[in-house]
Design a protein around this motif. Structure first.
Motif, mmCIF file in Angstrom:
data_model
loop_
_atom_site.group_PDB
_atom_site.id
_atom_site.type_symbol
_atom_site.label_atom_id
_atom_site.label_comp_id
_atom_site.label_asym_id
_atom_site.label_seq_id
_atom_site.Cartn_x
_atom_site.Cartn_y
_atom_site.Cartn_z
ATOM 1 N N ILE A 131 60.612 2.429 51.411
ATOM 2 C CA ILE A 131 59.281 1.989 50.971
ATOM 3 C C ILE A 131 58.893 0.758 51.769
ATOM 4 O O ILE A 131 59.636 -0.233 51.788
ATOM 5 C CB ILE A 131 59.288 1.634 49.458
ATOM 6 C CG1 ILE A 131 59.561 2.886 48.635
ATOM 7 C CG2 ILE A 131 57.981 0.984 49.049
ATOM 8 C CD1 ILE A 131 59.344 2.703 47.144
ATOM 9 N N LEU A 132 57.763 0.813 52.415
ATOM 10 C CA LEU A 132 57.241 -0.384 53.088
ATOM 11 C C LEU A 132 56.276 -1.062 52.121
ATOM 12 O O LEU A 132 55.208 -0.520 51.810
ATOM 13 C CB LEU A 132 56.510 -0.024 54.386
ATOM 14 C CG LEU A 132 57.293 0.813 55.397
ATOM 15 C CD1 LEU A 132 56.540 0.871 56.733
ATOM 16 C CD2 LEU A 132 58.695 0.282 55.606
ATOM 17 N N PRO A 133 56.639 -2.245 51.631
ATOM 18 C CA PRO A 133 55.837 -2.848 50.559
ATOM 19 C C PRO A 133 54.433 -3.263 51.005
ATOM 20 O O PRO A 133 53.575 -3.469 50.156
ATOM 21 C CB PRO A 133 56.644 -4.092 50.172
ATOM 22 C CG PRO A 133 57.984 -3.907 50.772
ATOM 23 C CD PRO A 133 57.824 -3.024 51.952
ATOM 24 N N ASP A 134 54.199 -3.353 52.313
ATOM 25 C CA ASP A 134 52.828 -3.726 52.690
ATOM 26 C C ASP A 134 51.867 -2.541 52.627
ATOM 27 O O ASP A 134 50.651 -2.732 52.731
ATOM 28 C CB ASP A 134 52.746 -4.492 54.033
ATOM 29 C CG ASP A 134 53.672 -3.982 55.081
ATOM 30 O OD1 ASP A 134 54.222 -2.890 54.869
ATOM 31 O OD2 ASP A 134 53.834 -4.658 56.104
ATOM 32 N N ASP A 135 52.379 -1.339 52.464
ATOM 33 C CA ASP A 135 51.504 -0.213 52.120
ATOM 34 C C ASP A 135 51.468 -0.124 50.601
ATOM 35 O O ASP A 135 52.476 0.254 49.971
ATOM 36 C CB ASP A 135 52.047 1.103 52.681
ATOM 37 C CG ASP A 135 51.586 1.346 54.107
ATOM 38 O OD1 ASP A 135 50.565 0.751 54.515
ATOM 39 O OD2 ASP A 135 52.235 2.120 54.813
ATOM 40 N N VAL A 136 50.352 -0.497 50.015
ATOM 41 C CA VAL A 136 50.225 -0.421 48.555
ATOM 42 C C VAL A 136 49.385 0.805 48.231
ATOM 43 O O VAL A 136 48.327 1.001 48.841
ATOM 44 C CB VAL A 136 49.571 -1.701 47.995
ATOM 45 C CG1 VAL A 136 49.342 -1.582 46.487
ATOM 46 C CG2 VAL A 136 50.450 -2.909 48.293
#
Ligand code: UTP
Length: 297
Positions: A131-136
């Motif tokens: 999961i890339l947290p900057d993609d919300v």
């Protein structure tokens, strides 16, 4: 039977240069949408998808992330004394079961593929999510949960896919589609950041993945790809070349690129308007702002 996806890697070791100077001292993942840091949205999405083990790949200067998921005894005691049960409840979402969260350092920012590879010993021989947290992603059902449900049917590797116009293709990894199966597409190739005329489709990969342990083994070979970084896309593309299944998953929901300033602002507005406690005041403000702007034009 297919092994359940219970581990997720959160690569949070990037330099976050697009948000300098803030990211000189504040990890990008700690920036807040309304009152919750980006990482909280990512953790909630992972929990909803059944993830039990959370692996953070961090770097120097990211200790705020570790503190965030720790207890805060003084703060909690003070809130308890004052009878602030609602705030104590709010803090609960940051509590992680002991041992559920692990931190690994990426010593040099050598790219997303390298960051994921840093977690190889904890992943061992299991399928895992990234999961890339900057993609919300906002939506009724979390994106990762949708993907886990689809993966339980298909197996293989799966990447979240989103339609983008050709002019935006060069900002993403783009899927070369072999077969369109509706929500899923079977993928026959992936190209990292192609020019508009070279993009094989309009489906871009965004920051949610379910990967087989074989992808870790592919990363072991570690060749740098586009931009001198070790690309996760290359390690997934190797699976296709080896004849194994890779799927793109058209998720339901709205994705915000909170790694960019414009995306972050858009997310702030959308999440602000989504909140019952803020909606009226905030939408009133936005209406007034637009009225003034329109009158001035
Ligand atoms: P980005 O491409 O957004 O890079 O990384 P960045 O460093 O975070 O931000 P900018 O471009 O300099 O503003 C996508 C994801 O991959 C992680 C980042 O933390 C982010 O979650 N990443 C990237 C790593 O963990 N390590 C790396 O070497 C590169």
């Amino acid at each position: 039977m297919r092994r359940k996806v219970i581990k997720a890697v959160f690569p949070v070791a990037g330099l976050g240069t697009r948000f300098l100077p803030a990211t000189k001292a504040v990890p990008k993942e700690m920036m807040t949408l309304v009152d919750r840091p980006l990482i909280q949205y990512a953790i909630d999405e992972a929990r909803a998808a059944g993830i039990k083990e959370f692996i953070f790949v961090t770097s120097r200067g990211k200790s705020a992330l570790e503190d965030y998921f720790d207890t805060a005894p003084e703060l909690e005691a003070s809130l308890r004394r004052k009878g602030k049960d609602d705030l104590l409840q709010t803090l609960k979402q940051t509590n992680m079961e002991s041992g559920a969260i692990a931190y690994i350092r990426q010593h040099r920012a050598l790219g997303l593929g390298h960051a994921v590879w840093c977690a190889r010993r904890l992943i061992a021989d299991e399928p895992f999510a990234v999961i890339l947290p900057d993609d919300v992603i906002a939506g009724e059902k979390g994106c990762l949960q949708q993907m886990v449900e689809a993966y339980e049917e298909t197996g293989g590797c799966m990447v979240a896919a989103m339609e983008v116009p050709p002019s935006k293709a060069s900002a993403y990894g783009i899927l070369d589609v072999e077969q369109d199966l509706g929500h899923q597409v079977k993928v026959k190739g992936m190209i990292e950041k192609p020019n508009a005329d070279e993009a094989p489709s309009n489906l871009a990969v965004i920051g949610r993945y379910i990967l087989t342990p074989q992808v870790m083994r592919n990363l072991n070979k570690m060749r740098s790809g586009t931009g001198g970084e070790i690309q996760l896309t290359d390690a997934i593309a190797e699976e296709i070349q080896a004849g194994r299944d890779v799927y793109g998953y058209r998720f339901r929901g709205q994705r915000f690129d909170c790694g960019s300033k414009a995306g972050f602002l858009q997310a702030t507005v959308a999440f602000g308007l989504g909140r019952n406690d803020l909606r009226d005041e905030f939408s009133h403000y936005l209406d007034e702002l637009m009225a003034v702007r329109n009158a001035a034009q």
